[in-house]
Design a protein around this motif. Structure first.
Motif, mmCIF file in Angstrom:
data_model
loop_
_atom_site.group_PDB
_atom_site.id
_atom_site.type_symbol
_atom_site.label_atom_id
_atom_site.label_comp_id
_atom_site.label_asym_id
_atom_site.label_seq_id
_atom_site.Cartn_x
_atom_site.Cartn_y
_atom_site.Cartn_z
ATOM 1 N N LEU A 51 -5.911 3.843 -9.125
ATOM 2 C CA LEU A 51 -6.113 3.574 -7.714
ATOM 3 C C LEU A 51 -6.978 2.321 -7.531
ATOM 4 N N LEU A 52 -8.042 2.254 -8.313
ATOM 5 C CA LEU A 52 -8.953 1.113 -8.220
ATOM 6 C C LEU A 52 -8.237 -0.193 -8.581
ATOM 7 N N VAL A 53 -7.486 -0.125 -9.707
ATOM 8 C CA VAL A 53 -6.750 -1.324 -10.154
ATOM 9 C C VAL A 53 -5.745 -1.734 -9.083
ATOM 10 N N THR A 54 -5.037 -0.725 -8.510
ATOM 11 C CA THR A 54 -4.021 -1.030 -7.491
ATOM 12 C C THR A 54 -4.672 -1.680 -6.269
ATOM 13 N N ILE A 55 -5.839 -1.126 -5.851
ATOM 14 C CA ILE A 55 -6.508 -1.701 -4.671
ATOM 15 C C ILE A 55 -6.901 -3.155 -4.947
ATOM 16 N N ILE A 56 -7.428 -3.397 -6.176
ATOM 17 C CA ILE A 56 -7.828 -4.778 -6.510
ATOM 18 C C ILE A 56 -6.601 -5.694 -6.491
ATOM 19 N N SER B 159 -8.564 22.722 -14.032
ATOM 20 C CA SER B 159 -9.418 21.597 -13.618
ATOM 21 C C SER B 159 -9.891 20.811 -14.832
ATOM 22 N N ASP B 160 -10.283 21.540 -15.893
ATOM 23 C CA ASP B 160 -10.736 20.845 -17.109
ATOM 24 C C ASP B 160 -9.630 19.990 -17.695
ATOM 25 N N GLU B 161 -8.420 20.612 -17.741
ATOM 26 C CA GLU B 161 -7.283 19.897 -18.343
ATOM 27 C C GLU B 161 -6.900 18.686 -17.489
ATOM 28 N N ASN B 162 -7.082 18.874 -16.145
ATOM 29 C CA ASN B 162 -6.693 17.806 -15.228
ATOM 30 C C ASN B 162 -7.708 16.673 -15.177
ATOM 31 N N TYR B 163 -8.833 16.908 -15.770
ATOM 32 C CA TYR B 163 -9.926 15.952 -15.641
ATOM 33 C C TYR B 163 -9.494 14.520 -16.002
ATOM 34 N N SER B 164 -8.822 14.439 -17.183
ATOM 35 C CA SER B 164 -8.412 13.100 -17.629
ATOM 36 C C SER B 164 -7.352 12.510 -16.694
ATOM 37 N N ALA B 165 -6.452 13.389 -16.169
ATOM 38 C CA ALA B 165 -5.409 12.894 -15.256
ATOM 39 C C ALA B 165 -6.043 12.364 -13.979
ATOM 40 N N VAL B 166 -7.049 13.105 -13.467
ATOM 41 C CA VAL B 166 -7.723 12.679 -12.236
ATOM 42 C C VAL B 166 -8.469 11.369 -12.471
ATOM 43 N N SER B 167 -9.143 11.286 -13.636
ATOM 44 C CA SER B 167 -9.895 10.042 -13.868
ATOM 45 C C SER B 167 -8.940 8.862 -14.056
ATOM 46 N N SER B 168 -7.775 9.110 -14.699
ATOM 47 C CA SER B 168 -6.830 7.982 -14.829
ATOM 48 C C SER B 168 -6.233 7.618 -13.464
ATOM 49 N N LEU B 169 -6.067 8.650 -12.593
ATOM 50 C CA LEU B 169 -5.590 8.364 -11.230
ATOM 51 C C LEU B 169 -6.607 7.479 -10.499
ATOM 52 N N LYS B 170 -7.881 7.807 -10.677
ATOM 53 C CA LYS B 170 -8.932 7.019 -10.014
ATOM 54 C C LYS B 170 -8.898 5.573 -10.507
ATOM 55 N N THR B 171 -8.760 5.421 -11.847
ATOM 56 C CA THR B 171 -8.706 4.058 -12.413
ATOM 57 C C THR B 171 -7.499 3.304 -11.853
ATOM 58 N N ILE C 154 0.846 -1.203 0.000
ATOM 59 C CA ILE C 154 0.000 0.000 0.000
ATOM 60 C C ILE C 154 0.880 1.253 0.000
ATOM 61 N N LEU C 155 1.921 1.212 0.849
ATOM 62 C CA LEU C 155 2.817 2.372 0.948
ATOM 63 C C LEU C 155 3.511 2.650 -0.380
ATOM 64 N N VAL C 156 4.088 1.588 -0.957
ATOM 65 C CA VAL C 156 4.831 1.759 -2.215
ATOM 66 C C VAL C 156 3.887 2.225 -3.324
ATOM 67 N N SER C 157 2.705 1.587 -3.435
ATOM 68 C CA SER C 157 1.766 1.957 -4.506
ATOM 69 C C SER C 157 1.319 3.400 -4.341
ATOM 70 N N SER C 158 1.033 3.829 -3.074
ATOM 71 C CA SER C 158 0.600 5.207 -2.854
ATOM 72 C C SER C 158 1.686 6.173 -3.298
ATOM 73 N N LEU C 159 2.933 5.857 -2.924
ATOM 74 C CA LEU C 159 4.039 6.752 -3.313
ATOM 75 C C LEU C 159 4.143 6.857 -4.821
ATOM 76 N N VAL C 160 4.048 5.696 -5.494
ATOM 77 C CA VAL C 160 4.174 5.689 -6.957
ATOM 78 C C VAL C 160 3.037 6.488 -7.582
ATOM 79 N N LEU C 161 1.805 6.236 -7.110
ATOM 80 C CA LEU C 161 0.642 6.929 -7.705
ATOM 81 C C LEU C 161 0.727 8.438 -7.476
ATOM 82 N N LEU C 162 1.114 8.819 -6.239
ATOM 83 C CA LEU C 162 1.199 10.258 -5.938
ATOM 84 C C LEU C 162 2.263 10.936 -6.790
ATOM 85 N N THR C 163 3.421 10.273 -6.906
ATOM 86 C CA THR C 163 4.507 10.847 -7.718
ATOM 87 C C THR C 163 4.055 10.986 -9.167
#
Ligand code: ADP
Length: 455
Positions: free
Chosen positions: A154-159, A140-152, A19-28
């Motif tokens: 995150l979900l994949v990492t949790i699974i 925010s508009d430009e970041n939209y795709s980045a945020v949605s890919s972050l969410k995806t 969890i720690l490593v994945s969070s660091l990677v995702l945040l970076t």
């Protein structure tokens, strides 16, 4: 934490680590993504506003009207204002103050409740007046795709972490099966004293299987030693019981029945012989117990083996008043480092056995020779011999091929050869036997002159 099982602890630790490593990677990754996007916005907004502003200026230096002009390009919202700040065309996001002051050619950011914006104002100097072209990009508009890919992500990492944790727990649980079996077997042995139990994990190449198999080997050895001890104790008490019973009955006879001096003397003689037998057995048992505990004092010294063997032969001839001939083939002057008393015990046991198991007449041949490093002693007889089937057993404690013949006046208890074998090993040597039923036996003892691997 202490009460948790090892497999749970291991699973917990590596899940937390993942969890720690994945969070660091995702945040970076996310912050790098944001940086790239903002860098891209800042270069894009300037370029787009500059290029667009040029389209409003005619060749004569006056503002020209561009019919059907689209105030949106490359993700940049644009609006045109006159010198008084009145909107002439285009539209910027509503959350931004449309009347805000213009800052010529300076890229700036503004944060509102709706998000962060990049703003760039470009003055268009027409001949008679000045116009402003304002370009706005919503981060925010430009970041939209980045945020949605972050969410995806995150979900994949949790699974994936869940799968790894469950799979890991399953594998660790399987790996711990032998450990559980080991502790269960140990507990059962402790509770029931049943040394025949085994873990029986089967073949496997991992460390825990190796541990389980080593544990089984150890149990095998402990069981054998335990059984041997039990057998030894029961054999010893059995051997002692007979002379004690004879002594008791003779004593009863003397006190209750014997009338004449002859009868007394006869009984006393039986008691004496049985007491001697017991004394011999007790001394042998003592020696064997010391041998087992390794507490027998060994005294290795340069010994004239030829002379020692000669003495033993003389003694044995004297003791055995029979028609059996003892022949010597002893090479004189053979010396070796040896324990005198143990070695003479070995010779005595071999030669007295040869006498005991010979027929009425016969020959015993005692030979001694040497090779450059070894001394070879052989005791051969023309006696009753030993069957091939019994040969391996004669070295066992209390083993006697024929109880009736041996459990006699001589006080033999089947301990002699086990002692001989031990003495041979003590001298770093070995003893072998060749025998044929009805024809005779030959025992050959070989040991090094300078024993190095002493027991
Ligand atoms: P024991 O005290 O009975 O002689 P040992 O350990 O010396 O015990 O010998 C074990 C058994 O081996 C004997 O009971 C006997 O049957 C057999 N044995 C030993 N030496 C000889 C021999 N020279 N010839 C035939 N049998 C022998």
């Amino acid at each position: 934490m202490k009460n948790l099982s090892v497999k749970f602890k291991v699973t917990l630790w590596y899940t937390l680590a993942m969890i720690l490593v994945s969070s660091l990677v995702l945040l970076t990754m996310h912050s790098l993504n944001n940086e790239i996007i903002e860098r891209d916005i800042s270069s894009r907004i300037e370029k787009t506003v500059e290029e667009t502003s040029r389209q409003f200026l005619g060749r004569d230096g006056r503002m020209r009207s561009v019919p059907g002009f689209v105030y949106y390009a490359q993700g940049v919202h644009m609006a045109l204002y006159d010198a008084n700040g009145n909107s002439v065309g285009g539209q910027i996001p509503f959350s931004l103050d449309a009347t805000a002051d213009f800052m010529p050619n300076i890229l700036r950011t503004e944060i509102t409740a709706a998000g962060k914006y990049y703003i760039y104002d470009k003055p268009i100097r027409a001949q008679d007046t000045i116009y402003w072209l304002k370009g706005v990009v919503s981060v925010s508009d430009e970041n939209y795709s980045a945020v949605s890919s972050l969410k995806t992500n995150l979900l994949v990492t949790i699974i994936l972490i869940c799968i790894a944790a469950i799979g890991g727990y399953f594998i660790i649980s399987r790996a711990f099966v032998p450990v559980n079996k080991i502790s269960k077997t140990a507990r059962e042995i402790a509770d029931s004293n049943d040394l025949t139990q085994r873990i029986n994990i089967g073949a496997g190449r991992d460390e825990i299987c190796a541990l389980a198999n080593t544990f089984d080997e150890m149990l095998e050895k402990i069981e054998k030693t335990f059984n041997r001890e039990k057998q030894f104790t029961s054999d010893a008490s059995h051997e002692l019981r007979t002379p004690v019973a004879v002594i008791l009955s003779e004593c009863e006879y003397m006190t209750d029945c014997a009338k004449t001096t002859e009868e007394f003397l006869e009984s006393a003689d039986v008691v004496k012989r049985q007491a001697k037998k017991m004394s011999k057995l007790i001394s042998e048992l003592l020696t064997i117990s010391r041998m087992d505990k390794n507490t027998l004092q060994l005294n290795f010294e340069e010994t004239d083996i030829s002379e020692l063997l000669g003495f033993v032969c003389d003694e044995q001839i004297e003791i055995h008043d029979t028609n059996i001939l003892l022949e010597r083939k002893i090479v004189p002057g053979i010396t070796a480092k040896a324990d005198r008393s143990l070695l003479s015990r070995l010779f005595i046991n071999l030669i007295s056995n040869a006498y005991q198991y010979s027929k009425e007449t016969g020959t015993i041949t005692v030979s001694l020779s040497e090779t450059p490093g070894n001394v070879i002693c052989s005791v051969a007889d023309t006696g009753i011999g030993i069957s091939q089937e019994n040969l391996p057993k004669i070295w066992e404690r209390f083993y006697q091929v024929d109880d009736a013949r041996t459990a006699n006046e001589s006080g033999s208890m089947g301990l002699g050869l086990s002692m001989v074998k031990w003495i041979a090993q003590c001298h770093g040597g070995s003893i072998t036997v060749n025998s044929e039923l009805g024809k005779g036996s030959e025992f050959v003892f070989t040991f090094p002159k300078e024993p190095h691997n002493l027991k």
